[in-house]
Design an enzyme around this catalytic site. Structure first.
Site, PDB file in Angstrom:
ATOM      1  NE  ARG A  45       0.201   1.370   3.360  1.00  0.00           N
ATOM      2  CZ  ARG A  45       1.167   2.233   3.597  1.00  0.00           C
ATOM      3  NH1 ARG A  45       2.437   1.830   3.693  1.00  0.00           N
ATOM      4  NH2 ARG A  45       0.927   3.524   3.727  1.00  0.00           N
ATOM      5  N   GLY A  46       0.273   2.396  -0.143  1.00  0.00           N
ATOM      6  CA  GLY A  46       1.059   3.615  -0.333  1.00  0.00           C
ATOM      7  C   GLY A  46       1.118   3.892  -1.832  1.00  0.00           C
ATOM      8  NE  ARG A  86      -6.207   0.770  -1.625  1.00  0.00           N
ATOM      9  CZ  ARG A  86      -5.550   1.330  -0.601  1.00  0.00           C
ATOM     10  NH1 ARG A  86      -4.261   1.099  -0.448  1.00  0.00           N
ATOM     11  NH2 ARG A  86      -6.181   2.116   0.252  1.00  0.00           N
ATOM     12  CD  GLN A 193      -2.944   2.603   6.863  1.00  0.00           C
ATOM     13  OE1 GLN A 193      -3.514   2.959   7.894  1.00  0.00           O
ATOM     14  NE2 GLN A 193      -3.579   2.520   5.707  1.00  0.00           N
ATOM     15  CG  ASP A 234      -3.058   8.148  -1.445  1.00  0.00           C
ATOM     16  OD1 ASP A 234      -2.882   8.600  -0.298  1.00  0.00           O
ATOM     17  OD2 ASP A 234      -2.782   6.979  -1.773  1.00  0.00           O
ATOM     18  CG  ASN A 244      -2.189  11.605   2.578  1.00  0.00           C
ATOM     19  OD1 ASN A 244      -1.670  10.716   1.914  1.00  0.00           O
ATOM     20  ND2 ASN A 244      -1.821  11.842   3.824  1.00  0.00           N
ATOM     21  CE  LYS A 245      -4.872   5.756   4.577  1.00  0.00           C
ATOM     22  NZ  LYS A 245      -5.921   4.948   3.864  1.00  0.00           N
TER      23      LYS A 245
HETATM   24  O1  MRU Z   1      -4.457   3.254   2.255  1.00  0.00           O
HETATM   25  P1  MRU Z   1      -2.978   3.417   2.106  1.00  0.00           P
HETATM   26  O2  MRU Z   1      -2.186   2.855   3.237  1.00  0.00           O
HETATM   27  O3  MRU Z   1      -2.485   2.958   0.744  1.00  0.00           O
HETATM   28  O4  MRU Z   1      -2.787   5.009   2.143  1.00  0.00           O
HETATM   29  C1  MRU Z   1      -1.505   5.550   2.044  1.00  0.00           C
HETATM   30  C2  MRU Z   1      -1.465   7.018   2.185  1.00  0.00           C
HETATM   31  O5  MRU Z   1      -2.465   7.677   2.344  1.00  0.00           O
HETATM   32  C3  MRU Z   1      -0.123   7.685   2.033  1.00  0.00           C
HETATM   33  O6  MRU Z   1      -0.053   8.852   2.797  1.00  0.00           O
HETATM   34  C4  MRU Z   1       0.092   8.051   0.553  1.00  0.00           C
HETATM   35  O7  MRU Z   1      -0.181   6.967  -0.282  1.00  0.00           O
HETATM   36  C5  MRU Z   1       1.473   8.526   0.311  1.00  0.00           C
HETATM   37  S1  MRU Z   1       2.664   7.247   0.530  1.00  0.00           S
HETATM   38  C6  MRU Z   1       4.183   7.883   0.141  1.00  0.00           C
END
Ligand code: MRU
Length: 342
Positions: A45-46, A86, A193, A234, A244-245
Site C-alpha cells: 500500500r502507499g 484501488r 498504518q 495519493d 491523502n489518508k
Molecule cells: O491506504 P494506504 O495505506 O495505501 O494510504 C496511504 C497514504 O495515504 C499515504 O499517505 C500516501 O499513499 C502517500 S505514501 C508515500
C-alpha cells in the site's frame, strides 16, 4: 535500504504489510492476478508502492508466454485488472500508462525483446521513485527548524514507496542532518498504518518518535508541541487540492488554527494533470469491518454500522507548500503545478 517490492527471477517479491510489525513475511508472486489481489488486500500500500508493484505485475502478464504467443490480450487484461484494484492513488494509473506506452512502442520487437523492455521500464519507474524520494528528503529537510518536532499520519516511508519514503523521507533526511528532535506519528485508524508501519520503520532507523491517538493531534498543536505537519499524498489536483489518508484534512484544519506549517510531500507522479480540482478525486470507501473489528478484534457491539472512507481531500488553501523532487512549490499552485509538469 528497505525495498518493499522487487523483481527476482521471474517473480515479484513483496513484503506483506498486513503481517507487520510482528512478522516479516515475503511473498513470491508469479501471476498478475496475485499482484492485483495483493494491492487490493493492502499487502502492499502507499501510492508510489502500488504503482511500482502494478508495473512489475504487468511484466508478469507476458513473462511466461511461449514463443509465438500474442502478448496483447494478456497485457491488456492485466492493465484493466490492475487498474481496478484501488481507485484513489493516481500513481497506480500513471505507472500503468507508462507501461502501456512501453508496450505499444515495442510490440514489434518480438516476445523476448518485449519482455526485457517491460522489465526495464518497471525497474526504471522503481529507481526513479527512489531517486525522487532522496531529492524530496533534501528539499523538505531544509524547511524544518533546528530541533524540529514534526507530526505525521499514515505510513509514507520506504514501505509506501520504492524505498526511502516521501514525508518519512523528509524525516529521515532531517534526522541525518541533525535537525530533528521528535516525530509524533498518528496511529491512523482504522488500518493503523502509523502504529504498525511507521513505528516499525522509525524503530529500525533509531529515529525518536511517539505514537499518538489520532484525536490527540489538536491538543498537541494547541500546546505548541509540533513545529510542522508532514503528510504524503495519493492524488494532487492541478490547483493543489490533495487526497491523502483519512484524517489528513483534520490535521490541516488544526494546523491552520494553530499556525503550524502544513506540508504535503510527494513525487510529481502523484499530481494528476487531468484533474483541475480535488472535488473530482475518487475516494475509496472500504468495508465496515475495518472499523467495527480492526484486525479481527471486535470493538463495536453486534448490529453497529460504520462508514469507512479511506481518504479525504485537503483544500489547497490549507497547504503551506508542496514538496516534490523538483523543489518546494508554494501557492498559488495552479500555475506552478501545470508548469512543473509541462
Ligand atoms: O491506504 P494506504 O495505506 O495505501 O494510504 C496511504 C497514504 O495515504 C499515504 O499517505 C500516501 O499513499 C502517500 S505514501 C508515500
Amino acid at each position: 535500504m528497505l525495498r518493499p517490492v522487487y523483481w527476482e527471477e521471474g517473480a515479484v517479491r513483496l513484503l506483506d504489510q498486513t503481517r507487520l510489525p510482528h512478522e516479516e513475511v515475503w511473498l513470491t508472486l508469479t501471476g498478475w492476478q496475485e499482484v492485483a489481489a495483493a494491492i487490493r488486500e493492502m499487502r502492499v500500500r502507499g501510492a508510489p508502492a502500488i504503482g511500482i508493484t502494478a508495473a512489475y505485475g504487468l511484466v508478469l502478464s507476458v513473462w511466461g508466454l511461449s514463443p509465438g504467443a500474442d502478448p496483447g490480450p494478456p497485457f491488456r487484461a492485466a492493465a484493466e485488472g490492475l487498474s481496478r484494484t484501488r481507485p484513489t492513488a493516481v500513481n497506480l494509473f500513471w505507472a500503468i500508462r507508462r507501461m502501456e506506452r512501453a508496450f505499444q512502442e515495442h510490440q514489434s520487437v518480438g516476445l523476448p525483446g518485449l519482455k526485457e523492455t517491460l522489465l526495464r521500464e518497471a525497474r526504471k519507474i522503481h529507481e526513479e521513485d527512489i531517486a525522487a524520494n532522496r531529492l524530496i528528503g533534501e528539499h523538505g529537510a531544509r524547511l524544518l527548524p533546528p530541533g524540529a518536532r514534526v507530526l505525521t499520519i499514515c505510513n509514507t516511508g520506504a514501505l509506501a514507496t520504492g524505498g526511502y519514503g516521501t514525508a518519512l523521507g523528509v524525516i529521515r533526511s532531517a534526522w541525518v542532518a541533525g535537525k530533528l528532535e521528535l516525530v509524533y506519528a498518528c496511529e491512523t485508524r482504522p488500518r493503523l498504518q502509523g502504529a504498525r508501519l511507521t513505528a516499525w520503520e522509525l524503530l529500525r532507523e533509531g529515529i525518536p518518535f511517539k505514537l499518538l491517538a489520532d484525536s490527540a493531534a489538536g491538543w498537541l498543536m494547541a500546546r505548541g508541541g509540533a513545529d510542522a505537519v508532514l503528510v504524503g499524498a495519493d492524488r494532487i489536483a492541478v490547483n493543489g487540492d490533495t487526497a491523502n489518508k483519512i484524517g489528513t484534512y483534520t490535521l490541516a484544519v488544526l494546523a491552520r488554527r494553530h499556525g503550524v506549517p502544513f506540508y504535503v510531500v510527494a513525487p510529481t507522479s502523484t499530481v494528476d494533470p487531468d484533474l483541475e480540482e480535488g472535488g473530482k478525486i475518487p475516494i475509496e470507501e472500504r468495508g465496515e469491518a475495518e472499523v467495527l473489528s480492526p484486525y479481527g478484534c471486535r470493538l463495536a457491539p453486534e448490529g453497529a454500522r460504520a462508514w469507512n472512507p479511506a481518504f479525504d481531500v485537503t483544500p489547497a488553501g490549507l497547504i503551506t507548500a508542496i514538496v516534490t523532487e523538483r523543489g518546494v512549490i508554494s501557492p498559488p499552485y495552479h500555475e506552478t503545478l501545470s508548469q512543473g509538469l509541462a
